[in-house]
Design a protein around this motif. Structure first.
Motif, PDB file in Angstrom:
ATOM      1  N   VAL B  16      76.436  70.536  31.576  1.00  0.00           N
ATOM      2  CA  VAL B  16      77.298  70.365  30.397  1.00  0.00           C
ATOM      3  C   VAL B  16      76.897  69.154  29.551  1.00  0.00           C
ATOM      4  CG1 VAL B  16      79.304  71.531  31.360  1.00  0.00           C
ATOM      5  CG2 VAL B  16      79.093  69.069  31.621  1.00  0.00           C
ATOM      6  N   ARG B  17      76.070  68.282  30.126  1.00  0.00           N
ATOM      7  CA  ARG B  17      75.619  67.126  29.334  1.00  0.00           C
ATOM      8  C   ARG B  17      74.485  67.567  28.416  1.00  0.00           C
ATOM      9  NH1 ARG B  17      76.316  63.321  33.940  1.00  0.00           N
ATOM     10  NH2 ARG B  17      74.242  63.892  34.582  1.00  0.00           N
ATOM     11  N   PRO B  18      74.514  67.203  27.147  1.00  0.00           N
ATOM     12  CA  PRO B  18      73.440  67.639  26.247  1.00  0.00           C
ATOM     13  C   PRO B  18      72.073  67.079  26.627  1.00  0.00           C
ATOM     14  CG  PRO B  18      75.049  66.228  25.105  1.00  0.00           C
ATOM     15  CD  PRO B  18      75.566  66.433  26.470  1.00  0.00           C
ATOM     16  N   LEU B  19      72.064  65.912  27.281  1.00  0.00           N
ATOM     17  CA  LEU B  19      70.789  65.256  27.586  1.00  0.00           C
ATOM     18  C   LEU B  19      69.855  66.172  28.386  1.00  0.00           C
ATOM     19  CD1 LEU B  19      69.217  62.564  27.348  1.00  0.00           C
ATOM     20  CD2 LEU B  19      70.109  61.977  29.600  1.00  0.00           C
ATOM     21  N   GLY B  20      70.414  66.870  29.379  1.00  0.00           N
ATOM     22  CA  GLY B  20      69.597  67.747  30.216  1.00  0.00           C
ATOM     23  C   GLY B  20      68.937  68.847  29.396  1.00  0.00           C
ATOM     24  N   TRP B  21      69.711  69.425  28.484  1.00  0.00           N
ATOM     25  CA  TRP B  21      69.180  70.502  27.640  1.00  0.00           C
ATOM     26  C   TRP B  21      68.148  69.975  26.654  1.00  0.00           C
ATOM     27  CZ3 TRP B  21      70.046  75.292  29.025  1.00  0.00           C
ATOM     28  CH2 TRP B  21      71.183  75.573  29.793  1.00  0.00           C
ATOM     29  N   ILE B  22      68.424  68.802  26.081  1.00  0.00           N
ATOM     30  CA  ILE B  22      67.481  68.220  25.113  1.00  0.00           C
ATOM     31  C   ILE B  22      66.151  67.899  25.810  1.00  0.00           C
ATOM     32  CG2 ILE B  22      67.047  66.199  23.642  1.00  0.00           C
ATOM     33  CD1 ILE B  22      70.114  66.213  23.082  1.00  0.00           C
ATOM     34  N   ILE B  23      66.268  67.279  26.995  1.00  0.00           N
ATOM     35  CA  ILE B  23      65.060  66.949  27.761  1.00  0.00           C
ATOM     36  C   ILE B  23      64.266  68.227  28.050  1.00  0.00           C
ATOM     37  CG2 ILE B  23      64.271  66.238  30.060  1.00  0.00           C
ATOM     38  CD1 ILE B  23      66.457  64.116  30.038  1.00  0.00           C
ATOM     39  N   GLY B  24      64.971  69.249  28.527  1.00  0.00           N
ATOM     40  CA  GLY B  24      64.318  70.509  28.889  1.00  0.00           C
ATOM     41  C   GLY B  24      63.655  71.164  27.685  1.00  0.00           C
ATOM     42  N   ALA B  25      64.371  71.214  26.566  1.00  0.00           N
ATOM     43  CA  ALA B  25      63.855  71.895  25.380  1.00  0.00           C
ATOM     44  C   ALA B  25      62.648  71.155  24.797  1.00  0.00           C
ATOM     45  CB  ALA B  25      64.964  72.005  24.333  1.00  0.00           C
ATOM     46  N   LEU B  26      62.748  69.826  24.678  1.00  0.00           N
ATOM     47  CA  LEU B  26      61.637  69.051  24.121  1.00  0.00           C
ATOM     48  C   LEU B  26      60.405  69.153  25.012  1.00  0.00           C
ATOM     49  CD1 LEU B  26      63.431  65.828  22.793  1.00  0.00           C
ATOM     50  CD2 LEU B  26      62.468  67.707  21.463  1.00  0.00           C
ATOM     51  N   ALA B  27      60.641  69.097  26.323  1.00  0.00           N
ATOM     52  CA  ALA B  27      59.508  69.173  27.252  1.00  0.00           C
ATOM     53  C   ALA B  27      58.825  70.534  27.148  1.00  0.00           C
ATOM     54  CB  ALA B  27      60.005  68.930  28.675  1.00  0.00           C
ATOM     55  N   LEU B  28      59.606  71.594  27.060  1.00  0.00           N
ATOM     56  CA  LEU B  28      59.014  72.935  26.973  1.00  0.00           C
ATOM     57  C   LEU B  28      58.264  73.111  25.656  1.00  0.00           C
ATOM     58  CD1 LEU B  28      61.764  75.144  28.616  1.00  0.00           C
ATOM     59  CD2 LEU B  28      59.517  74.584  29.532  1.00  0.00           C
ATOM     60  N   ALA B  29      58.801  72.531  24.580  1.00  0.00           N
ATOM     61  CA  ALA B  29      58.109  72.609  23.286  1.00  0.00           C
ATOM     62  C   ALA B  29      56.774  71.890  23.371  1.00  0.00           C
ATOM     63  CB  ALA B  29      58.995  71.990  22.202  1.00  0.00           C
ATOM     64  N   GLU B  30      56.774  70.720  24.007  1.00  0.00           N
ATOM     65  CA  GLU B  30      55.535  69.953  24.141  1.00  0.00           C
ATOM     66  C   GLU B  30      54.532  70.698  25.021  1.00  0.00           C
ATOM     67  OE1 GLU B  30      52.976  66.496  25.469  1.00  0.00           O
ATOM     68  OE2 GLU B  30      53.836  68.152  26.551  1.00  0.00           O
ATOM     69  N   LEU B  31      55.034  71.309  26.090  1.00  0.00           N
ATOM     70  CA  LEU B  31      54.144  72.062  26.991  1.00  0.00           C
ATOM     71  C   LEU B  31      53.577  73.293  26.279  1.00  0.00           C
ATOM     72  CD1 LEU B  31      56.086  71.875  30.396  1.00  0.00           C
ATOM     73  CD2 LEU B  31      53.973  70.697  29.777  1.00  0.00           C
ATOM     74  N   GLY B  32      54.385  73.893  25.411  1.00  0.00           N
ATOM     75  CA  GLY B  32      53.909  75.038  24.626  1.00  0.00           C
ATOM     76  C   GLY B  32      52.762  74.635  23.712  1.00  0.00           C
ATOM     77  N   TRP B  33      52.899  73.450  23.141  1.00  0.00           N
ATOM     78  CA  TRP B  33      51.842  72.909  22.274  1.00  0.00           C
ATOM     79  C   TRP B  33      50.572  72.666  23.095  1.00  0.00           C
ATOM     80  CZ3 TRP B  33      51.618  67.152  20.490  1.00  0.00           C
ATOM     81  CH2 TRP B  33      50.602  66.985  19.569  1.00  0.00           C
TER      82      TRP B  33
END
Lengths: 262, 261
Positions: B16-33
């Motif tokens: 429920v904390r946004p931090l976990g989702w933000i971390i996950g989303a940014l990391a996946l975007a970077e890994l996609g790159w």
């Protein structure tokens, strides 16, 4: 309003429990905090159905005593017995036998009211239908049903206090430990709290509550203990008409301590 | 079991904390790159590589390298493990430090839970989150599995190595959170310990020393072996030892909380 938080259809929550006296027994319990003794050689005994009011000025050792009784803090010396068993050897006894409302009702702000109750129930080993039944009963009893989906982080202090109390009551403990339970409650809720505590005591629950309010003690407690500088200075039964006498005793103890300190 | 009750509670708090989702989303975007760049390099060299006997393929040059930069040797964005060095401390910082600062830690003690159960329950929740993160990261190179020939053995070994590295970083993060009174302090401490564990043998490597205690101590030494597809029990034991040491220290600190108040 019947008696505030009590509802006739929830009276089953207070079904008499088999007497297992004493519910709580403290023997020469002592605890140092920040290098100085916070509680010294404290001995207490609490029977089923008794409501003990723990009084004392700030820093008298009330919260430390309650934290030790609740199992959140280990005493440096002495013994604590819960329903006749060594609580220090078996802290897991707290799971079902004890409910605790710490001062300020700390909560997880990310969880809703319902999730709080579920989490507390699961931590105490409750599951499935039992947990649902107890959760719904306590939500209704504490008039929290309308707040069930609200995050704890946005509750008012009075609502937080009620949720903290609901968490402590959820599993119907034999011993209820309340630290300043009337904090932030409005006068109607205070009256409701008193009614609730009387009902619980009538059902066999032992209650120990710490407060600064002498009126709170005389309204619900049948026994009073006064702590001063970590030492038990007074422990006696209390009757409803003894407010003035209690006030005098309390101030005598508190002021004598200050005079000695000066 | 009450341990799983702690895990459920912690998972709920994590999700429920946004931090976990933000971390996950940014990391996946970077890994996609990173994946797109690795794929581009692979496609440019595909003809030349195909001519080599036993030359590296899609698994070596793209799939495994999404997981870690340790064996990339080129200035590309971070792999999953390097990102984890930075992001896992942010994920774990609140596990116990925020309980302590919010005053909810005594509630767990008063539920009759031992320090070990509290810490292990929280660690299990972090592990579940990290496993989910790893699964999503793996889905990126796996998306081309139908058109590429994957070396499954090598990929499984690399995945195991990556999961163990994440598990070590998670354990360090939870342990640092057990020691700290504020989440930010826990995050910084976990970052420093994680970096130290990764870079401790840098001097030795620059001097051309590739064995000895200092190299054994470094996580890279054991991680690289697994990323190259070699599963050695000695490396697995190192990871398990690192996890056990971190968790035991955290449990001791938490137990001291109850003793000291």
């Amino acid at each position: 309003m019947s008696n505030g938080w009590g509802h006739p259809d929830n009276q089953a929550m207070n079904a008499p429990k088999p007497a297992l006296p004493p519910v709580l027994q403290l023997e020469d319990v002592g605890r140092q905090r920040a290098g100085r003794p916070a509680v010294r050689d404290l001995s207490l005994r609490l029977e089923a159905g008794q409501v003990l009011g723990l009084l004392g000025v700030n820093g008298a050792g009330k919260s430390t005593t309650l934290a030790m009784i609740a199992g959140a803090l280990r005493p440096d010396k002495g013994a604590i017995r819960l329903q006749g068993q060594d609580f220090l050897e078996h802290p897991e006894l707290a799971r079902l036998a004890l409910g605790w409302l710490p001062e300020g009702a700390p909560l997880w702000p990310e969880l809703t009211v319902r999730e709080h109750l579920d989490a507390h129930g699961q931590l105490r080993g409750l599951r499935g239908a039992d947990l649902n039944r107890l959760r719904d009963a306590v939500l209704e009893r504490l008039e929290l049903k309308d707040l069930a989906r609200r995050l704890a982080g946005v509750l008012s202090q009075g609502q937080r206090q009620r949720l903290g109390l609901a968490c402590a009551l959820l599993h119907r403990p034999a011993l209820l430990v309340l630290d300043e339970p009337a904090n932030a409650l409005d006068p109607i809720q205070v009256v409701a709290l008193r009614g609730l505590l009387r009902e619980l005591a009538a059902g066999g629950t032992a209650v120990i509550l710490s407060t600064h309010q002498l009126a709170e003690v005389t309204a619900v407690c049948d026994r009073v203990a006064i702590l001063h500088e970590g030492t038990l200075r007074y422990d006696a039964p209390l009757h409803a008409d003894e407010h003035a006498a209690l006030e005098k005793t309390f101030f005598d103890i508190a002021m004598a301590g200050r005079t000695q300190a000066a | 079991m009450t341990l799983f009750a702690v895990t459920r509670l912690e998972l709920r708090r994590l999700f429920v904390r946004p931090l976990g989702w933000i971390i996950g989303a940014l990391a996946l975007a970077e890994l996609g790159w990173r994946f797109a760049l690795l794929l581009q390099i692979f496609l440019l060299n595909q003809v030349r590589l195909a001519a080599l006997p036993d030359g590296p393929g899609y698994t070596d040059l793209v799939a495994v390298r999404v997981l870690s930069s340790f064996i990339t040797g080129s200035p590309l964005p971070f792999g999953l493990i390097e990102l984890a060095l930075l992001l896992v401390p942010l994920l774990t910082m609140s596990t116990l430090a925020s309980e302590r600062s919010a005053g909810t830690l005594p509630l767990l003690f008063a539920s009759g839970l031992s320090a070990a159960r509290i810490l292990l329950g929280k660690y299990l929740a972090v592990l579940i989150w990290l496993a989910l993160w790893l699964a999503l990261a793996l889905a990126i190179p796996m998306s081309l599995a139908h058109g590429a020939t994957l070396d499954w053995g090598k990929l499984v070994a690399a995945t195991l190595g990556t999961f163990l590295a994440l598990a070590v970083l998670g354990a360090i993060g939870v342990a640092c959170s057990a020691f700290a009174s504020h989440p930010a302090v826990a995050a910084v401490a976990a970052l420093m310990v994680g970096l130290a564990l990764t870079c401790i043998n840098l001097g030795a490597q620059l001097a051309g020393v590739s064995n000895g205690f200092i190299n054994w101590l470094a996580m890279n030494t054991h991680e690289e072996t697994l990323l190259r597809g070699l599963v050695s029990s000695a490396d697995i034991v190192w990871f398990l030892l690192a996890i056990a040491v971190a968790l035991l220290l955290g449990i001791q600190r938490l137990a001291a909380d109850r003793e000291r108040g």
